[in-house]
Scaffold this motif. Structure first.
Motif, PDB file in Angstrom:
ATOM      1  N   MET A  58       0.830  -1.212   0.000  1.00  0.00           N
ATOM      2  CA  MET A  58       0.000   0.000   0.000  1.00  0.00           C
ATOM      3  C   MET A  58       0.862   1.259   0.000  1.00  0.00           C
ATOM      4  O   MET A  58       0.579   2.221  -0.727  1.00  0.00           O
ATOM      5  CB  MET A  58      -0.913   0.010   1.230  1.00  0.00           C
ATOM      6  N   ILE A  59       1.896   1.276   0.823  1.00  0.00           N
ATOM      7  CA  ILE A  59       2.738   2.473   0.941  1.00  0.00           C
ATOM      8  C   ILE A  59       3.512   2.718  -0.350  1.00  0.00           C
ATOM      9  O   ILE A  59       3.544   3.850  -0.867  1.00  0.00           O
ATOM     10  CB  ILE A  59       3.693   2.329   2.138  1.00  0.00           C
ATOM     11  N   TYR A  60       4.125   1.699  -0.913  1.00  0.00           N
ATOM     12  CA  TYR A  60       4.880   1.873  -2.156  1.00  0.00           C
ATOM     13  C   TYR A  60       3.976   2.318  -3.302  1.00  0.00           C
ATOM     14  O   TYR A  60       4.359   3.158  -4.127  1.00  0.00           O
ATOM     15  CB  TYR A  60       5.571   0.564  -2.546  1.00  0.00           C
ATOM     16  N   ARG A  61       2.779   1.766  -3.362  1.00  0.00           N
ATOM     17  CA  ARG A  61       1.860   2.100  -4.457  1.00  0.00           C
ATOM     18  C   ARG A  61       1.451   3.565  -4.402  1.00  0.00           C
ATOM     19  O   ARG A  61       1.338   4.232  -5.430  1.00  0.00           O
ATOM     20  CB  ARG A  61       0.620   1.199  -4.374  1.00  0.00           C
ATOM     21  N   GLU A  62       1.257   4.087  -3.193  1.00  0.00           N
ATOM     22  CA  GLU A  62       0.752   5.457  -3.051  1.00  0.00           C
ATOM     23  C   GLU A  62       1.854   6.510  -3.105  1.00  0.00           C
ATOM     24  O   GLU A  62       1.615   7.644  -3.515  1.00  0.00           O
ATOM     25  CB  GLU A  62      -0.013   5.590  -1.731  1.00  0.00           C
ATOM     26  N   HIS A  63       3.075   6.144  -2.707  1.00  0.00           N
ATOM     27  CA  HIS A  63       4.149   7.133  -2.571  1.00  0.00           C
ATOM     28  C   HIS A  63       5.368   6.709  -3.397  1.00  0.00           C
ATOM     29  O   HIS A  63       6.236   5.976  -2.892  1.00  0.00           O
ATOM     30  CB  HIS A  63       4.528   7.297  -1.101  1.00  0.00           C
ATOM     31  N   PRO A  64       5.458   7.162  -4.642  1.00  0.00           N
ATOM     32  CA  PRO A  64       6.576   6.766  -5.507  1.00  0.00           C
ATOM     33  C   PRO A  64       7.947   7.142  -4.957  1.00  0.00           C
ATOM     34  O   PRO A  64       8.946   6.517  -5.324  1.00  0.00           O
ATOM     35  CB  PRO A  64       6.280   7.519  -6.814  1.00  0.00           C
ATOM     36  N   GLY A  65       8.013   8.145  -4.091  1.00  0.00           N
ATOM     37  CA  GLY A  65       9.301   8.558  -3.544  1.00  0.00           C
ATOM     38  C   GLY A  65       9.819   7.674  -2.431  1.00  0.00           C
ATOM     39  O   GLY A  65      10.986   7.797  -2.032  1.00  0.00           O
ATOM     40  N   VAL A  66       8.977   6.778  -1.906  1.00  0.00           N
ATOM     41  CA  VAL A  66       9.432   5.863  -0.856  1.00  0.00           C
ATOM     42  C   VAL A  66      10.276   4.766  -1.503  1.00  0.00           C
ATOM     43  O   VAL A  66       9.821   4.057  -2.398  1.00  0.00           O
ATOM     44  CB  VAL A  66       8.242   5.240  -0.091  1.00  0.00           C
ATOM     45  N   GLY A  67      11.508   4.640  -1.030  1.00  0.00           N
ATOM     46  CA  GLY A  67      12.417   3.639  -1.595  1.00  0.00           C
ATOM     47  C   GLY A  67      12.679   2.475  -0.682  1.00  0.00           C
ATOM     48  O   GLY A  67      13.226   1.452  -1.123  1.00  0.00           O
ATOM     49  N   ALA A  68      12.296   2.585   0.600  1.00  0.00           N
ATOM     50  CA  ALA A  68      12.543   1.503   1.548  1.00  0.00           C
ATOM     51  C   ALA A  68      11.607   1.653   2.737  1.00  0.00           C
ATOM     52  O   ALA A  68      11.142   2.756   3.053  1.00  0.00           O
ATOM     53  CB  ALA A  68      14.002   1.521   2.022  1.00  0.00           C
ATOM     54  N   ILE A  69      11.319   0.527   3.402  1.00  0.00           N
ATOM     55  CA  ILE A  69      10.449   0.509   4.580  1.00  0.00           C
ATOM     56  C   ILE A  69      11.051  -0.450   5.595  1.00  0.00           C
ATOM     57  O   ILE A  69      11.446  -1.564   5.254  1.00  0.00           O
ATOM     58  CB  ILE A  69       9.012   0.067   4.228  1.00  0.00           C
ATOM     59  N   LEU A  70      11.084  -0.011   6.846  1.00  0.00           N
ATOM     60  CA  LEU A  70      11.601  -0.832   7.944  1.00  0.00           C
ATOM     61  C   LEU A  70      10.551  -0.932   9.035  1.00  0.00           C
ATOM     62  O   LEU A  70       9.941   0.074   9.408  1.00  0.00           O
ATOM     63  CB  LEU A  70      12.875  -0.197   8.514  1.00  0.00           C
ATOM     64  N   HIS A  71      10.344  -2.141   9.532  1.00  0.00           N
ATOM     65  CA  HIS A  71       9.447  -2.337  10.682  1.00  0.00           C
ATOM     66  C   HIS A  71      10.247  -2.996  11.798  1.00  0.00           C
ATOM     67  O   HIS A  71      10.853  -4.047  11.606  1.00  0.00           O
ATOM     68  CB  HIS A  71       8.263  -3.218  10.309  1.00  0.00           C
ATOM     69  N   VAL A  72      10.260  -2.351  12.968  1.00  0.00           N
ATOM     70  CA  VAL A  72      10.971  -2.889  14.120  1.00  0.00           C
ATOM     71  C   VAL A  72      10.080  -2.834  15.354  1.00  0.00           C
ATOM     72  O   VAL A  72       9.170  -2.014  15.447  1.00  0.00           O
ATOM     73  CB  VAL A  72      12.280  -2.103  14.417  1.00  0.00           C
ATOM     74  N   HIS A  73      10.364  -3.720  16.309  1.00  0.00           N
ATOM     75  CA  HIS A  73       9.652  -3.720  17.584  1.00  0.00           C
ATOM     76  C   HIS A  73      10.407  -2.819  18.543  1.00  0.00           C
ATOM     77  O   HIS A  73      11.137  -3.270  19.428  1.00  0.00           O
ATOM     78  CB  HIS A  73       9.526  -5.143  18.118  1.00  0.00           C
ATOM     79  N   ALA A  74      10.257  -1.526  18.319  1.00  0.00           N
ATOM     80  CA  ALA A  74      10.898  -0.485  19.123  1.00  0.00           C
ATOM     81  C   ALA A  74      10.007   0.749  19.036  1.00  0.00           C
ATOM     82  O   ALA A  74       8.930   0.705  18.435  1.00  0.00           O
ATOM     83  CB  ALA A  74      12.309  -0.202  18.608  1.00  0.00           C
ATOM     84  N   TRP A  75      10.467   1.861  19.621  1.00  0.00           N
ATOM     85  CA  TRP A  75       9.614   3.055  19.677  1.00  0.00           C
ATOM     86  C   TRP A  75      10.471   4.311  19.568  1.00  0.00           C
ATOM     87  O   TRP A  75      11.699   4.262  19.736  1.00  0.00           O
ATOM     88  CB  TRP A  75       8.819   3.082  20.979  1.00  0.00           C
ATOM     89  N   MET A  76       9.826   5.427  19.236  1.00  0.00           N
ATOM     90  CA  MET A  76      10.450   6.743  19.251  1.00  0.00           C
ATOM     91  C   MET A  76       9.478   7.720  19.892  1.00  0.00           C
ATOM     92  O   MET A  76       8.257   7.579  19.744  1.00  0.00           O
ATOM     93  CB  MET A  76      10.808   7.203  17.825  1.00  0.00           C
ATOM     94  N   GLU A  77      10.006   8.686  20.608  1.00  0.00           N
ATOM     95  CA  GLU A  77       9.159   9.663  21.283  1.00  0.00           C
ATOM     96  C   GLU A  77       8.397  10.520  20.270  1.00  0.00           C
ATOM     97  O   GLU A  77       8.926  10.920  19.236  1.00  0.00           O
ATOM     98  CB  GLU A  77      10.012  10.575  22.171  1.00  0.00           C
ATOM     99  N   GLY A  78       7.108  10.785  20.596  1.00  0.00           N
ATOM    100  CA  GLY A  78       6.337  11.749  19.838  1.00  0.00           C
ATOM    101  C   GLY A  78       5.863  11.320  18.474  1.00  0.00           C
ATOM    102  O   GLY A  78       5.505  12.174  17.648  1.00  0.00           O
ATOM    103  N   GLY A 110       5.050  -1.538  17.629  1.00  0.00           N
ATOM    104  CA  GLY A 110       6.352  -1.113  17.146  1.00  0.00           C
ATOM    105  C   GLY A 110       6.245   0.035  16.164  1.00  0.00           C
ATOM    106  O   GLY A 110       5.286   0.805  16.202  1.00  0.00           O
ATOM    107  N   LEU A 111       7.210   0.122  15.251  1.00  0.00           N
ATOM    108  CA  LEU A 111       7.302   1.232  14.314  1.00  0.00           C
ATOM    109  C   LEU A 111       7.377   0.750  12.876  1.00  0.00           C
ATOM    110  O   LEU A 111       7.996  -0.280  12.580  1.00  0.00           O
ATOM    111  CB  LEU A 111       8.566   2.063  14.586  1.00  0.00           C
ATOM    112  N   THR A 112       6.756   1.517  11.966  1.00  0.00           N
ATOM    113  CA  THR A 112       6.995   1.394  10.531  1.00  0.00           C
ATOM    114  C   THR A 112       7.634   2.702  10.072  1.00  0.00           C
ATOM    115  O   THR A 112       7.095   3.780  10.342  1.00  0.00           O
ATOM    116  CB  THR A 112       5.689   1.129   9.765  1.00  0.00           C
ATOM    117  N   ILE A 113       8.777   2.595   9.396  1.00  0.00           N
ATOM    118  CA  ILE A 113       9.572   3.766   9.027  1.00  0.00           C
ATOM    119  C   ILE A 113       9.825   3.750   7.525  1.00  0.00           C
ATOM    120  O   ILE A 113      10.291   2.737   6.986  1.00  0.00           O
ATOM    121  CB  ILE A 113      10.917   3.767   9.786  1.00  0.00           C
ATOM    122  N   THR A 114       9.511   4.843   6.845  1.00  0.00           N
ATOM    123  CA  THR A 114       9.773   4.939   5.412  1.00  0.00           C
ATOM    124  C   THR A 114      11.023   5.774   5.170  1.00  0.00           C
ATOM    125  O   THR A 114      11.410   6.592   6.005  1.00  0.00           O
ATOM    126  CB  THR A 114       8.591   5.574   4.660  1.00  0.00           C
TER     127      THR A 114
END
Length: 353
Positions: A267-287, A327-331
């Motif tokens: 879904m993310i790649y299809r909608e956003h041509p500028g996204v070149g990579a995606i990472l999902h980790v079981h961690a967190w970031m503030e805010g 966790g987090l999904t990061i593009t």
């Protein structure tokens, strides 16, 4: 109309809990049907000494096993996760009468609902997104990968490097040994129903071209991603009619399944041509903005919730989205760029709410 049923032999106090939660589910649009062949939700009462599974007949059935305990363990993952797996559950509800329920998910989330006002309604509200989700975990393999990609390319090498760095950062939780936890008959049933080869956490992908992307396989060691078709797969699309992920593989390889989060990445790649990579980790970031519900991994609803948060980000090509209790999904523009952005910023403990 959503259907549920109660299974197992509940203790008197678990029976009272299930009656109250069942009434709350019915107020939220469910109907109890003890004869349902493929209910949306099964409330499965289990015992510590013998956590009998409900042997579902369809992927669309989600199982919430309920276990009465005298007190909550200090380490819920270590002490309760084997019950969740042995009972073939999507979620475990550890119930301590007078205190409340601790939820434990396959994705390692754990959180509580204390007894008190509207207790049954709150438990039912936690279960509803799980029961109403649609899994997208079927894979259709087509042996049409170009020969020049059979040994991988520079992009697969970037996934290999990223997996090594995640291991160095201690961001690859040790997978639970499903083969050691489940008896052979139950393991065969799980593999038949879901094609699960193991339990591991986190995934990563990189865009190949306008419509395709490389992605880590399910149940593999993310710190050692090498073999195309086994450790890394080429995702080329999603077939809504068959509700399946389409994959290109070398003709000589017996493939592993792609990560269950492939629908989210698609879904993310299809909608956003500028996204070149995606990472999902079981961690967190503030805010970080987070999805509103604890949808299970591999569901269309989780993919939609994450895609919406990416869409709302100031720069969707550099978004960080929290998955509630997970966790987090990061593009990013590339996998190396993602790792540079997040190095030193991740919190290993995901807040549970």
């Amino acid at each position: 109309m959503w259907e549920y049923l109660v299974h197992g032999e509940p203790t008197p106090r678990v029976a009272a809990l299930l009656e109250g939660v069942g009434q709350a589910l019915e107020a939220q649009g469910f109907r109890q049907n003890p004869q349902a062949e493929a209910p949306n939700l099964v409330l499965n009462a289990i015992a510590p000494e013998n956590p009998k599974p409900y042997r579902r007949k369809a992927q669309a059935t989600f199982v919430a096993s309920v276990l009465e305990l005298p007190h909550f363990p200090e380490n819920p993952l270590q002490n309760l996760y084997p019950y969740l797996v042995r009972a073939l559950s999507n979620v475990l509800l550890a119930y301590v009468p007078g205190q409340g329920v601790k939820f434990l998910t396959l994705e390692l989330g754990h959180y509580e609902e204390p007894e008190g006002a509207a207790f049954y309604e709150r438990v039912a509200a936690r279960l509803r997104p799980i029961a109403c989700s649609r899994l997208v975990i079927n894979n259709l393999f087509e042996p049409d990968l170009e020969p020049e990609l059979w040994e991988g390319d520079e992009l697969t090498k970037s996934l290999h490097r990223a997996g090594k760095r995640l291991k160095e950062w201690d961001l690859l939780p040790a997978p639970f040994p499903i083969e050691e936890i489940l008896p052979p008959e139950d393991l065969r049933h799980v593999k038949r129903l879901y094609g699960i080869g193991g339990l591991s956490y986190g995934n990563l992908s990189v865009r190949k071209d306008e419509r395709r992307f490389w992605m880590s396989a399910s149940g593999v060691d993310k710190a050692n991603l090498k073999a195309v078709g086994r450790d890394i797969l080429m995702v080329k699309g999603y077939d809504p009619g068959r509700n399946a992920i389409l994959l290109s593989i070398p003709p000589h390889v017996e493939p592993r399944r792609v990560s269950v989060d492939a629908i989210e990445h698609w879904m993310i790649y299809r909608e956003h041509p500028g996204v070149g990579a995606i990472l999902h980790v079981h961690a967190w970031m503030e805010g970080v903005p987070a999805t509103p519900f604890n949808y299970p991994c591999g569901t269309y609803e989780l993919a939609q919730a994450v895609a919406e948060k990416v869409r709302e980000a100031p720069d969707p090509t550099r978004a960080v989205v929290g998955l509630k209790n997970h966790g987090l999904t990061i593009t990013g523009r590339s996998m190396d760029e993602i790792l540079e952005r997040i190095e030193g910023r991740l919190i290993r403990t995901v807040p549970m709410v």
